[in-house]
Design a protein around this motif. Structure first.
Motif, PDB file in Angstrom:
ATOM      1  N   HIS A  40       0.825  -1.211   0.000  1.00 13.11           N
ATOM      2  CA  HIS A  40       0.000   0.000   0.000  1.00 13.11           C
ATOM      3  C   HIS A  40       0.861   1.264   0.000  1.00 13.11           C
ATOM      4  N   PHE A  41       2.006   1.208   0.678  1.00 19.52           N
ATOM      5  CA  PHE A  41       2.936   2.334   0.619  1.00 19.52           C
ATOM      6  C   PHE A  41       3.407   2.544  -0.815  1.00 19.52           C
ATOM      7  N   TRP A  42       3.721   1.458  -1.511  1.00 19.64           N
ATOM      8  CA  TRP A  42       4.162   1.539  -2.913  1.00 19.64           C
ATOM      9  C   TRP A  42       3.104   2.214  -3.780  1.00 19.64           C
ATOM     10  N   ALA A  43       1.846   1.850  -3.586  1.00 16.43           N
ATOM     11  CA  ALA A  43       0.764   2.445  -4.366  1.00 16.43           C
ATOM     12  C   ALA A  43       0.619   3.934  -4.058  1.00 16.43           C
ATOM     13  N   LYS A  44       0.736   4.300  -2.789  1.00 18.33           N
ATOM     14  CA  LYS A  44       0.638   5.717  -2.411  1.00 18.33           C
ATOM     15  C   LYS A  44       1.823   6.519  -2.945  1.00 18.33           C
ATOM     16  N   PHE A  45       2.993   5.913  -2.940  1.00 16.51           N
ATOM     17  CA  PHE A  45       4.180   6.573  -3.485  1.00 16.51           C
ATOM     18  C   PHE A  45       4.017   6.798  -4.990  1.00 16.51           C
ATOM     19  N   HIS A  46       3.504   5.802  -5.681  1.00 14.79           N
ATOM     20  CA  HIS A  46       3.225   5.940  -7.113  1.00 14.79           C
ATOM     21  C   HIS A  46       2.253   7.091  -7.361  1.00 14.79           C
ATOM     22  N   TYR A  47       1.209   7.156  -6.551  1.00 21.24           N
ATOM     23  CA  TYR A  47       0.213   8.223  -6.683  1.00 21.24           C
ATOM     24  C   TYR A  47       0.854   9.594  -6.499  1.00 21.24           C
ATOM     25  N   TRP A  48       1.760   9.714  -5.521  1.00 22.71           N
ATOM     26  CA  TRP A  48       2.457  10.974  -5.275  1.00 22.71           C
ATOM     27  C   TRP A  48       3.321  11.353  -6.470  1.00 22.71           C
ATOM     28  N   LEU A  49       4.046  10.382  -7.020  1.00 25.58           N
ATOM     29  CA  LEU A  49       4.900  10.657  -8.180  1.00 25.58           C
ATOM     30  C   LEU A  49       4.074  11.089  -9.392  1.00 25.58           C
ATOM     31  N   ALA A  81      -3.944   0.614 -12.900  1.00 25.61           N
ATOM     32  CA  ALA A  81      -3.583  -0.738 -12.473  1.00 25.61           C
ATOM     33  C   ALA A  81      -2.888  -0.704 -11.118  1.00 25.61           C
ATOM     34  N   VAL A  82      -2.065   0.330 -10.886  1.00 27.02           N
ATOM     35  CA  VAL A  82      -1.402   0.488  -9.592  1.00 27.02           C
ATOM     36  C   VAL A  82      -2.326   1.173  -8.592  1.00 27.02           C
ATOM     37  N   ASP A  83      -3.071   2.150  -9.058  1.00 28.64           N
ATOM     38  CA  ASP A  83      -3.850   2.988  -8.143  1.00 28.64           C
ATOM     39  C   ASP A  83      -5.018   2.244  -7.499  1.00 28.64           C
ATOM     40  N   THR A  84      -5.454   1.131  -8.094  1.00 29.58           N
ATOM     41  CA  THR A  84      -6.506   0.338  -7.446  1.00 29.58           C
ATOM     42  C   THR A  84      -6.080  -0.108  -6.046  1.00 29.58           C
ATOM     43  N   LEU A  85      -4.777  -0.306  -5.851  1.00 28.64           N
ATOM     44  CA  LEU A  85      -4.270  -0.726  -4.546  1.00 28.64           C
ATOM     45  C   LEU A  85      -4.349   0.389  -3.516  1.00 28.64           C
ATOM     46  N   ARG A  86      -4.553   1.612  -3.984  1.00 30.62           N
ATOM     47  CA  ARG A  86      -4.664   2.755  -3.085  1.00 30.62           C
ATOM     48  C   ARG A  86      -6.115   3.110  -2.793  1.00 30.62           C
TER      49      ARG A  86
END
Length: 226
Positions: A40-49, A81-86
């Motif tokens: 979940h941290f990875w997904a949030k980091f992706h969202y921030w980027l 695809a990544v953001d669904t995890l967030r």
């Protein structure tokens, strides 16, 4: 400028993903909860980027409830695809089997909980998908599916793949359709463009509808922004 932003995103995101996967390996022996926190941290980091490096903003219309739903999402780029995890609560995502066999990342994905579908396996792939989706619903986790099957260029509206109707019938869950237009700023290829992604969460579709009706309603709902 869009190329430079995209290059900077890649130079940060992919090495960071490797580090996150290695950290997931370290925490995995301590149970499922810490591994999920890492993912979940990875997904949030992706969202921030995506927001601060690429320059893409998100406009949300609606909120996704917690619980066991079948969530049907329009798929136009990697970002959702990544953001669904967030934005979903510990979802189980239906994805191509090839992704679940990738070195390291695939292992983390399988431990977190995904459903890998081998499209060439036919009926056996569908049976496997049903079994794993039932386990996800029993664990009170939403099942995320991209019902058109793969990334679709913005503006196109292909028919839904048969796997959606099979999951809908077998799971007996309500469906939450999500329309979004990420392909307008994140097309296929390397360069992403600053702009806004609109996301619209549709009305809940009840279980038990005839196949043609549920497919028509989901198809219309996920394509509202096309």
């Amino acid at each position: 400028m869009a190329f430079l932003r995209s290059l900077l995103f890649a130079l940060i995101f992919y090495p960071a993903t490797l580090l996150v996967c290695l950290f997931a390996l370290i925490v995995a022996p301590f149970g499922q909860a810490p591994l999920r926190e890492v993912v979940h941290f990875w997904a949030k980091f992706h969202y921030w980027l995506v927001q601060h490096v690429v320059g893409i903003r998100f406009e949300w219309d609606g909120e996704l409830p917690n619980g066991p739903y079948l969530v049907a999402v329009k798929h136009e780029s990697m970002v959702e695809a990544v953001d669904t995890l967030r934005f979903a609560h510990t979802p189980v995502v239906v994805m191509k089997r090839e992704l679940t066999t990738m070195p390291l990342w695939g292992w983390v994905a399988r431990r977190y909980g995904v459903i890998g579908v081998d499209r060439k396996a036919g009926a056996s792939a569908l049976r496997t998908m049903m079994k794993e989706a039932k386990a996800a619903a029993k664990a009170d986790r939403p099942v995320i599916i991209f019902p058109e099957g793969t990334r679709i260029p913005h503006g196109e509206r292909p028919k839904l793949r048969p796997g959606f109707a099979g999951l809908y019938k077998m799971l007996g869950l309500p469906v939450i359709p999500i329309a979004q237009d990420s392909g307008s700023v994140w097309p296929r290829g390397f360069v992403k463009h600053p702009g806004t992604i609109q996301v619209k969460i549709g009305e809940v579709i009840p279980p038990g509808l005839p196949r043609k009706e549920v497919e028509a309603r989901v198809h219309e709902a996920i394509n509202l922004l096309n």
